[in-house]
Design an enzyme around this catalytic site. Structure first.
Site, PDB file in Angstrom:
ATOM      1  N   ASP A 129       0.821  -1.198   0.000  1.00 10.58           N
ATOM      2  CA  ASP A 129       0.000   0.000   0.000  1.00 10.58           C
ATOM      3  C   ASP A 129       0.863   1.260   0.000  1.00 10.58           C
ATOM      4  O   ASP A 129       0.614   2.211   0.733  1.00 10.58           O
ATOM      5  CB  ASP A 129      -0.930   0.013   1.214  1.00 10.58           C
ATOM      6  N   CYS A 185     -11.848 -14.600 -16.533  1.00 10.76           N
ATOM      7  CA  CYS A 185     -12.979 -13.710 -16.837  1.00 10.76           C
ATOM      8  C   CYS A 185     -13.738 -14.151 -18.087  1.00 10.76           C
ATOM      9  O   CYS A 185     -14.966 -14.049 -18.140  1.00 10.76           O
ATOM     10  CB  CYS A 185     -12.484 -12.274 -17.021  1.00 10.76           C
ATOM     11  N   CYS A 188     -17.162 -12.637 -19.657  1.00 11.01           N
ATOM     12  CA  CYS A 188     -17.908 -11.910 -18.626  1.00 11.01           C
ATOM     13  C   CYS A 188     -17.531 -10.432 -18.650  1.00 11.01           C
ATOM     14  O   CYS A 188     -16.363 -10.066 -18.760  1.00 11.01           O
ATOM     15  CB  CYS A 188     -17.607 -12.493 -17.246  1.00 11.01           C
ATOM     16  N   CYS A 195     -20.472  -0.911 -13.239  1.00 10.36           N
ATOM     17  CA  CYS A 195     -19.869   0.287 -12.661  1.00 10.36           C
ATOM     18  C   CYS A 195     -20.872   1.433 -12.730  1.00 10.36           C
ATOM     19  O   CYS A 195     -21.378   1.755 -13.806  1.00 10.36           O
ATOM     20  CB  CYS A 195     -18.588   0.658 -13.405  1.00 10.36           C
ATOM     21  N   CYS A 211     -14.176   7.249 -11.244  1.00 12.16           N
ATOM     22  CA  CYS A 211     -14.236   6.162 -10.263  1.00 12.16           C
ATOM     23  C   CYS A 211     -14.600   6.707  -8.883  1.00 12.16           C
ATOM     24  O   CYS A 211     -13.861   7.500  -8.302  1.00 12.16           O
ATOM     25  CB  CYS A 211     -12.895   5.439 -10.219  1.00 12.16           C
ATOM     26  N   CYS A 244     -18.808  -9.393  -9.432  1.00 10.66           N
ATOM     27  CA  CYS A 244     -17.830 -10.331  -9.991  1.00 10.66           C
ATOM     28  C   CYS A 244     -18.136 -11.750  -9.516  1.00 10.66           C
ATOM     29  O   CYS A 244     -18.185 -12.004  -8.309  1.00 10.66           O
ATOM     30  CB  CYS A 244     -16.427  -9.908  -9.546  1.00 10.66           C
TER      31      CYS A 244
END
Length: 369
Positions: A129, A185, A188, A195, A211, A244
């Site tokens: 991070d 994925c 998909c 979003c 975002c 997801c």
């Protein structure tokens, strides 16, 4: 001296990691090129994380001169959403990855691996991070997951419900990188379609300017185009993860796990708006807050209150009136938007001539039906 990768992996798993992988510490040149291209296109939206200096964040040798290998670890977190309290008060939602401090146990686990390497005479530095290393690119190269279309790394057994970090070391742990994890994925596109602001502009590419997870962390005025889309989110956005399929399976598997200690799923908006600066930072200081200024938590809370508050409630009206008289023009400006969206009076507004406030007074605001 040589170090056995199976020993290091066992150390990491005992310390709480759900996956451990190894790869060479070569520069991530493709990632550096992609970061530069997206930065030039403005897709970073002012975000500094890994964008601040792509040449540095994509070269492990900047952390450890002579770096030979990376040990990449993933720590899983719970994502089950607990029911909104039913007491009539306005509540704001916290994204799953921000409900507790998951990076501290991640760093502890990675430090245990680093200590094992140091005990054998090697240099080892933990990065998690931070701006120092592109953790998702490292996780992909280390073979613990594939690139999801929402730009997250998805692990076969945990989806993207993980935080990632790495140990950079000069120990020659692996002669070659592992085979990449196969793309899971396929056709998909639920994250792209799900979003709320269309921020995933192409598979694997996010426009940070749209975002919500970034906008709540960005400084300045909250983009008016996305205030209504923010809904009840006070910090983060889980929508692309919630839809997801691998994540949905994992959440069902852990449906009865206790909520992690920390902020929990819901924050009482009016309580937040009543806290002093020191209380805001002590309570929510684990979140990224621009320049550590509590004004941005209040800004977000006012946008949420405009979306979920009940204008007839005296405590809601009192909170908006206090914000309208706040000495900070950023707070007053968002209070204007909140009051107008809720259909409340602006009688308590002070210094309406400030440019931020004036802009909000002139801005069209769709009221709630």
């Amino acid at each position: 001296m040589s170090v056995d990768t199976s020993t290091l992996a066992a150390v990491g798993r005992r310390a709480g990691l759900c996956a451990v992988g190894f790869c060479r510490a070569e520069p991530f040149t493709d990632t550096a090129d992609a970061l530069q291209e997206r930065k030039q296109a403005g897709l970073h939206g002012g975000m500094q994380f890994t964008y601040r200096n792509p040449d540095r964040s994509t070269d492990p040798a900047r952390l450890v001169p002579g770096a030979a290998a990376l040990v990449v670890g993933a720590l899983e977190f719970g994502a089950a959403a607990w029911a909104r309290p039913d007491d009539g008060s306005p509540y704001a939602r916290v994204a799953a990855y921000a409900r507790a401090d998951y990076y501290t146990p991640l760093r502890v686990a990675l430090e245990a691996i680093a200590d094992e390497l140091r005990a054998e005479g090697h240099r080892a530095v933990v990065s998690a991070d931070e701006n120092g290393l592109v953790d998702r690119a490292a996780a992909h190269r280390a073979g613990i997951g594939w690139w999801g279309k929402n730009s997250n790394i998805l692990l076969p057994d945990a989806g993207s419900l993980v935080v990632l970090g790495a140990v950079v070391t000069d120990a020659p742990l692996v002669p070659a990188d592992p085979e990449p994890v196969a793309d899971g994925c396929g056709s998909c596109r639920r994250c792209l379609d799900g979003c709320p602001t269309g921020a995933i502009v192409a598979p694997g590419t996010v426009d940070a300017r749209r975002c919500l997870a970034w906008l709540v962390q960005a400084d300045g005025v909250f983009d008016p185009d996305y205030r209504i889309a923010l809904g009840d989110r006070i910090y983060g956005c889980d929508d692309c993860s919630e839809v997801c399929p691998p994540n949905r399976v994992r959440v069902r598997q852990r449906a009865h796990a206790p909520e992690s200690p920390g902020h929990g799923t819901w924050v009482q908006v009016l309580d937040l708006l009543e806290l002093e600066d020191s209380e805001l930072l002590s309570t929510y200081g684990s979140w990224y807050i621009p320049r550590r200024q509590p004004r941005y938590l209040r800004r977000n809370a006012l946008v949420v209150l405009a979306n979920v508050g009940e204008p007839s409630e005296p405590r809601v009206r009192a909170a908006v009136d206090r914000a309208l008289g706040d000495p900070d023009p950023l707070i007053r400006a968002h209070a204007v938007w909140c009051a107008r969206r809720l259909g409340l009076s602006l009688d308590a507004l002070s210094d309406p001539g400030d440019r931020l406030v004036r802009a909000e007074l002139e801005r069209p605001v769709p009221t709630r039906s």
